[in-house]
Each structure stands twice: as C-alpha cells, then as structure tokens.
Write a protein that holds these residues in place. Structure first.
Motif, PDB file in Angstrom:
ATOM      1  N   LEU A   1       0.847  -1.195   0.000  1.00 40.24           N
ATOM      2  CA  LEU A   1       0.000   0.000   0.000  1.00 40.24           C
ATOM      3  C   LEU A   1       0.879   1.240   0.000  1.00 40.24           C
ATOM      4  N   GLY A   2       0.428   2.293  -0.645  1.00 42.78           N
ATOM      5  CA  GLY A   2       1.157   3.559  -0.613  1.00 42.78           C
ATOM      6  C   GLY A   2       1.053   4.162   0.772  1.00 42.78           C
ATOM      7  N   LEU A   3      -0.114   4.072   1.337  1.00 41.68           N
ATOM      8  CA  LEU A   3      -0.358   4.602   2.681  1.00 41.68           C
ATOM      9  C   LEU A   3      -1.415   3.712   3.316  1.00 41.68           C
ATOM     10  N   LYS A   4      -1.039   3.142   4.442  1.00 41.39           N
ATOM     11  CA  LYS A   4      -1.966   2.161   5.035  1.00 41.39           C
ATOM     12  C   LYS A   4      -3.254   2.825   5.529  1.00 41.39           C
ATOM     13  N   ARG A   5      -4.219   1.977   5.753  1.00 40.40           N
ATOM     14  CA  ARG A   5      -5.543   2.435   6.189  1.00 40.40           C
ATOM     15  C   ARG A   5      -5.441   3.242   7.491  1.00 40.40           C
ATOM     16  N   HIS A   6      -6.117   4.372   7.529  1.00 42.24           N
ATOM     17  CA  HIS A   6      -6.062   5.220   8.720  1.00 42.24           C
ATOM     18  C   HIS A   6      -7.174   6.261   8.685  1.00 42.24           C
ATOM     19  N   THR A   7      -7.343   6.958   9.804  1.00 36.69           N
ATOM     20  CA  THR A   7      -8.130   8.187   9.796  1.00 36.69           C
ATOM     21  C   THR A   7      -7.158   9.299  10.165  1.00 36.69           C
ATOM     22  N   ASP A   8      -7.379  10.492   9.643  1.00 37.16           N
ATOM     23  CA  ASP A   8      -6.491  11.603  10.003  1.00 37.16           C
ATOM     24  C   ASP A   8      -6.892  12.095  11.395  1.00 37.16           C
ATOM     25  N   PRO A   9      -5.934  12.446  12.211  1.00 36.50           N
ATOM     26  CA  PRO A   9      -6.286  12.829  13.590  1.00 36.50           C
ATOM     27  C   PRO A   9      -6.950  14.201  13.730  1.00 36.50           C
ATOM     28  N   GLY A  10      -6.688  15.101  12.803  1.00 40.67           N
ATOM     29  CA  GLY A  10      -7.108  16.494  12.982  1.00 40.67           C
ATOM     30  C   GLY A  10      -8.576  16.762  12.674  1.00 40.67           C
TER      31      GLY A  10
ATOM     32  N   ASN B   1     -15.351  10.237  10.499  1.00 37.18           N
ATOM     33  CA  ASN B   1     -13.932  10.483  10.212  1.00 37.18           C
ATOM     34  C   ASN B   1     -13.547   9.553   9.074  1.00 37.18           C
ATOM     35  N   ALA B   2     -13.106  10.157   8.004  1.00 38.81           N
ATOM     36  CA  ALA B   2     -12.866   9.390   6.775  1.00 38.81           C
ATOM     37  C   ALA B   2     -11.868   8.268   7.016  1.00 38.81           C
ATOM     38  N   ASP B   3     -12.293   7.051   6.750  1.00 33.59           N
ATOM     39  CA  ASP B   3     -11.457   5.860   6.903  1.00 33.59           C
ATOM     40  C   ASP B   3     -10.859   5.625   5.516  1.00 33.59           C
ATOM     41  N   HIS B   4      -9.568   5.860   5.365  1.00 28.61           N
ATOM     42  CA  HIS B   4      -9.023   5.847   4.003  1.00 28.61           C
ATOM     43  C   HIS B   4      -7.618   5.265   3.919  1.00 28.61           C
ATOM     44  N   GLN B   5      -7.184   5.023   2.684  1.00 28.55           N
ATOM     45  CA  GLN B   5      -5.845   4.510   2.406  1.00 28.55           C
ATOM     46  C   GLN B   5      -5.473   4.938   0.990  1.00 28.55           C
ATOM     47  N   ALA B   6      -4.187   4.795   0.662  1.00 31.09           N
ATOM     48  CA  ALA B   6      -3.783   5.081  -0.717  1.00 31.09           C
ATOM     49  C   ALA B   6      -3.140   3.826  -1.283  1.00 31.09           C
ATOM     50  N   VAL B   7      -3.631   3.392  -2.438  1.00 31.56           N
ATOM     51  CA  VAL B   7      -3.079   2.171  -3.030  1.00 31.56           C
ATOM     52  C   VAL B   7      -2.117   2.526  -4.168  1.00 31.56           C
ATOM     53  N   VAL B   8      -1.224   1.584  -4.472  1.00 41.08           N
ATOM     54  CA  VAL B   8      -0.291   1.809  -5.569  1.00 41.08           C
ATOM     55  C   VAL B   8      -0.691   0.937  -6.762  1.00 41.08           C
ATOM     56  N   ASN B   9      -0.012   1.128  -7.856  1.00 42.74           N
ATOM     57  CA  ASN B   9      -0.305   0.290  -9.017  1.00 42.74           C
ATOM     58  C   ASN B   9       0.989   0.039  -9.781  1.00 42.74           C
ATOM     59  N   SER B  10       0.962  -0.950 -10.671  1.00 42.96           N
ATOM     60  CA  SER B  10       2.213  -1.330 -11.340  1.00 42.96           C
ATOM     61  C   SER B  10       2.533  -0.465 -12.547  1.00 42.96           C
ATOM     62  N   ASN B  11       1.639   0.432 -12.913  1.00 38.58           N
ATOM     63  CA  ASN B  11       1.861   1.203 -14.135  1.00 38.58           C
ATOM     64  C   ASN B  11       2.529   2.547 -13.905  1.00 38.58           C
ATOM     65  N   SER B  12       2.083   3.259 -12.892  1.00 36.80           N
ATOM     66  CA  SER B  12       2.650   4.593 -12.717  1.00 36.80           C
ATOM     67  C   SER B  12       2.701   4.991 -11.251  1.00 36.80           C
ATOM     68  N   SER B  13       3.609   5.907 -10.969  1.00 38.86           N
ATOM     69  CA  SER B  13       3.642   6.429  -9.605  1.00 38.86           C
ATOM     70  C   SER B  13       2.597   7.542  -9.495  1.00 38.86           C
ATOM     71  N   ARG B  14       2.357   7.977  -8.291  1.00 35.45           N
ATOM     72  CA  ARG B  14       1.244   8.900  -8.064  1.00 35.45           C
ATOM     73  C   ARG B  14       1.678   9.980  -7.082  1.00 35.45           C
ATOM     74  N   LEU B  15       1.165  11.171  -7.294  1.00 32.71           N
ATOM     75  CA  LEU B  15       1.517  12.279  -6.405  1.00 32.71           C
ATOM     76  C   LEU B  15       0.269  12.803  -5.701  1.00 32.71           C
ATOM     77  N   SER B  16       0.368  12.992  -4.405  1.00 37.98           N
ATOM     78  CA  SER B  16      -0.730  13.647  -3.698  1.00 37.98           C
ATOM     79  C   SER B  16      -0.140  14.643  -2.701  1.00 37.98           C
TER      80      SER B  16
ATOM     81  N   GLN C   1      -8.553   5.647  -1.543  1.00 44.01           N
ATOM     82  CA  GLN C   1      -9.731   4.797  -1.342  1.00 44.01           C
ATOM     83  C   GLN C   1     -10.350   5.049   0.023  1.00 44.01           C
ATOM     84  N   ALA C   2     -11.656   4.879   0.097  1.00 42.54           N
ATOM     85  CA  ALA C   2     -12.352   5.089   1.373  1.00 42.54           C
ATOM     86  C   ALA C   2     -13.299   3.926   1.635  1.00 42.54           C
ATOM     87  N   THR C   3     -13.525   3.673   2.915  1.00 44.96           N
ATOM     88  CA  THR C   3     -14.489   2.641   3.311  1.00 44.96           C
ATOM     89  C   THR C   3     -15.404   3.238   4.373  1.00 44.96           C
TER      90      THR C   3
END
Ligand SMILES: O=C(O)CCC(=O)C(=O)O
Ligand SMILES: [Fe+2]
Length: 362
Positions: free
Chosen positions: A215-224, A275-290, A238-240
């Motif tokens: 995963l680019g960024l594991k599942r979490h909620t932001d604290p703020g 509180n948004a439950d989210h993560q960032a996933v990666v892929n094999s084709n391209s890198s991603r910027l956020s 992604q969000a759940t």
C-alpha cells in the motif's frame, strides 16, 4: 545489496518483504476502478449568503454524515498556483539522489538546531512499511521517507524558499477552517472557541508504482479536524464506510480538492460526521503524487462534542486535550498491530506443531 540511489529504489523489480501487507490489508478494489459515490460539490457562492449558501451547506453536511469525504470545485484557489505547486513537487522528487541523501539521521538532530532548511527521511517504524516517498512539513521541519528508509538532507536555498511558499499557500488556515465552520454551523454546532488552527502539517506524498501486495499509505483516519488533499489523475485514494469490508476509489477530478474529516471533526460533531477511513493504493503502471494539508487543533485545545443532541450520549467519556486524544489514538493503533502480530505468530506456531493423533485403545 541495498540499492544506493532513489532511482534504484524506485526501479526495484521485486518488492521487499517489509512492504508486503497481510492479505486482509491488501487493496480490494483497483486504483483506477473509480466510484462516483463521493460527492463533488461546487462551493461557488458559498460566501454570498442566502439560498445558494444554504444549498451548499446542506450538501456538505450530508457528505460529512455519509462518508466524511467530499470533493470541492470552484473553490477559488488559483489553478496556476496549484499547477506551480505540483511542478515544484515533481521537481523536488526528481532531484538527484546524491543531493537528497547527504545526511544521516543523527546529524539532523544537530543540524535542525542550526538551520530550518531541513528535510529528513523518517524511518517507518511500523511493519509492513508504506510503499511511498513522502515529504512533509510540520511547522518548519520537513520530513521525508523513501520506502521507509531513514535519510535526511538539507534543502538548497531556492528549494527551501519555493517549498516554504507553497506550504504557506497551501496550508493557509482559512481554507480548511472555513469549510469546517460551514459544516459545523450547518449542523447547528456552536464553536467552542478552541484554538483550532495552531498546527498545520503538510504532507507531500509520492507512491511508487508497485504490485498490489503493498500500500502507498496504510488504512487510517487523520487525527485532525479536516484535511485538504490534492491528488493527480492516477488515482489511488480509497475510502471505506463499513470498517474495511468494501472500498471505493475516489475519482480524481481536475482542479478539485478532496476534503477528509478527521477524528477531531468526528468528536466535535459527536460522531455525526464520519472520520474518513481511508488509504492510498499503488499500481504497477505509474507512480502517483498527492499533496495533503492537515488542519489540527492546538495540542492543548480541549476535545469534546460541541453539541449533544437530545437522546444522544457523548462519544467521549470525558473532555481531553488534543495531545491526549492523539496519544490514545496512537496507543490504540499499536495495540491493534501487536494483537494482530501475536495472532499471526500463534497461527504459524499452530501450523508447525505436529498434530497428535488420538488413538483409541479398546
Ligand atoms: O495519498 C493520498 O491520497 C492520501 C494521503 C493521506 O491520506 C494522508 O496523507 O493522510
Ligand atoms: Fe490521510
């Protein structure tokens, strides 16, 4: 042998074991299988008052209640500035590795005192690690992590100046504060007057392309309170809303900011806003910027629901400072990770133990 350059790191063909996630944590939905469930709200006219403002407020409140995530367009942030910021971020990530990897973690401790122009790669202590390169800024300190390896470096004058400018622009408190105020007022919540804008953290994140074992960024909620996020067109956020059973991938929308409600926003609304439950996933084709900016209350701000509706119970047993709220969140995360690790170890032990066959003597 460990690769010595960022480029080599980025080009590694096999994923190191420390980045591989357990099956239950791996992405369930593709990075580009976009959903339109997250509302895209035009905030044009939000300051005009009247009916238009009312309509926008209603949409924002609904989105906060349903997902804790929405996107805003027509926000008035200069597209040129945003594009300059993105260019600068890309430029930064493309710097020669030697420039980036000049200092080690120990040196930065002293260097931090001497200069504010510091980036440091902070080690991802958690296992598995996130498959990302991130550049963050907390007050004056910038942090970077590349595939979880701890490295530090000092910015050149020009980079620092540009970085500082975009940070100042992007985390300009009123942008995020105003949005939360809209949601709060529309939800009938009075302000508690707590200092809400004391700390702004800014996060620049580039996920490398990689297999969906990581995963680019594991599942979490932001604290703020609230987070504003700019993502490129690749997709991966992604969000759940059912505790990880199902996920949706947020559709990248040109010029939009994604707005995530954090834990503080959730508590202030007595759980009415998710509180948004989210993560960032990666892929094999391209890198991603956020690029994310976090609006956090001051560490000593008191966290407690602003309004408890009739028949409701407070989601918090007692008021506490934001620092305490954060500490509890962190220890809970560690506890969950420990429990998971122990359960996994136990399972492996059980599998290794030869089964005793029960012989019946007759
Ligand atoms: O990269 C993303 O889209 C998510 C970033 C994020 O969730 C964060 O920085 O907290
Ligand atoms: Fe986040």
């Amino acid at each position: 042998m460990a690769p010595s350059t960022l480029t080599a790191l980025a080009e590694e063909k096999t994923l190191q074991a420390s980045f591989v996630r357990d099956e239950d944590e791996r992405p369930k939905v593709a990075y580009n299988h976009f959903s339109n469930e997250i509302p895209v709200i035009s905030v044009a006219g939000i300051d005009d008052g009247g009916e238009k403002r009312g309509e926008i407020c209603d949409k924002i409140v609904k989105a906060c209640e349903e997902w804790g995530v929405f996107q805003i367009v027509d926000h008035g942030v200069d597209a040129k500035l945003v594009s300059e910021m993105t260019t600068l971020a890309k430029e930064f990530f493309a710097l020669p590795p030697e420039e980036k990897l000049r200092f080690d973690m120990q040196q930065v401790v002293d260097a931090r005192l001497a200069s504010k122009r510091i980036l440091f790669l902070h080690e991802d202590k958690a296992r598995p690690k996130d498959y990302k390169f991130s550049w963050g800024m907390l007050e004056n300190h910038l942090t970077v992590s590349i595939h979880g390896r701890p490295k530090t470096f000092i910015l050149e004058e020009r980079q620092f100046k540009a970085g500082r400018e975009i940070v100042t622009f992007f985390s300009y408190p009123t942008r995020t504060e105003r949005l939360f105020k809209v949601a709060r007022q529309a939800g009938g919540m009075e302000s508690d007057g707590s200092r809400n804008t004391d700390r702004r953290r800014w996060n620049l994140l580039a996920s490398f392309s990689g297999p969906d074992l990581t995963l680019g960024l594991k599942r979490h909620t932001d604290p703020g309170t609230i987070t504003l996020l700019l993502q490129d067109t690749v997709g991966g956020l992604q969000a759940t809303r059912d505790n990880g059973k199902t996920w949706i991938t947020v559709q990248p929308v040109d010029g939009a900011f994604v707005v995530n409600l954090g834990d503080h926003g959730h508590y202030l609304s007595n759980g009415r806003f998710k509180n948004a439950d989210h993560q960032a996933v990666v892929n094999s084709n391209s890198s991603r910027l956020s690029i994310a900016t976090f609006q956090n209350p001051a560490p000593d701000a008191i966290v407690y629901p602003l309004k408890i509706r009739e028949g409701e119970k407070s989601v918090l047993d007692e008021p506490m400072t934001f620092a305490e709220m954060y500490r509890r969140k962190m220890s809970k995360d560690i506890e969950i990770a420990m429990k998971k690790k122990l359960a996994k170890e136990q399972l492996l032990k059980d599998l290794e133990t030869p089964k005793l066959s029960l012989k019946r003597s007759c």
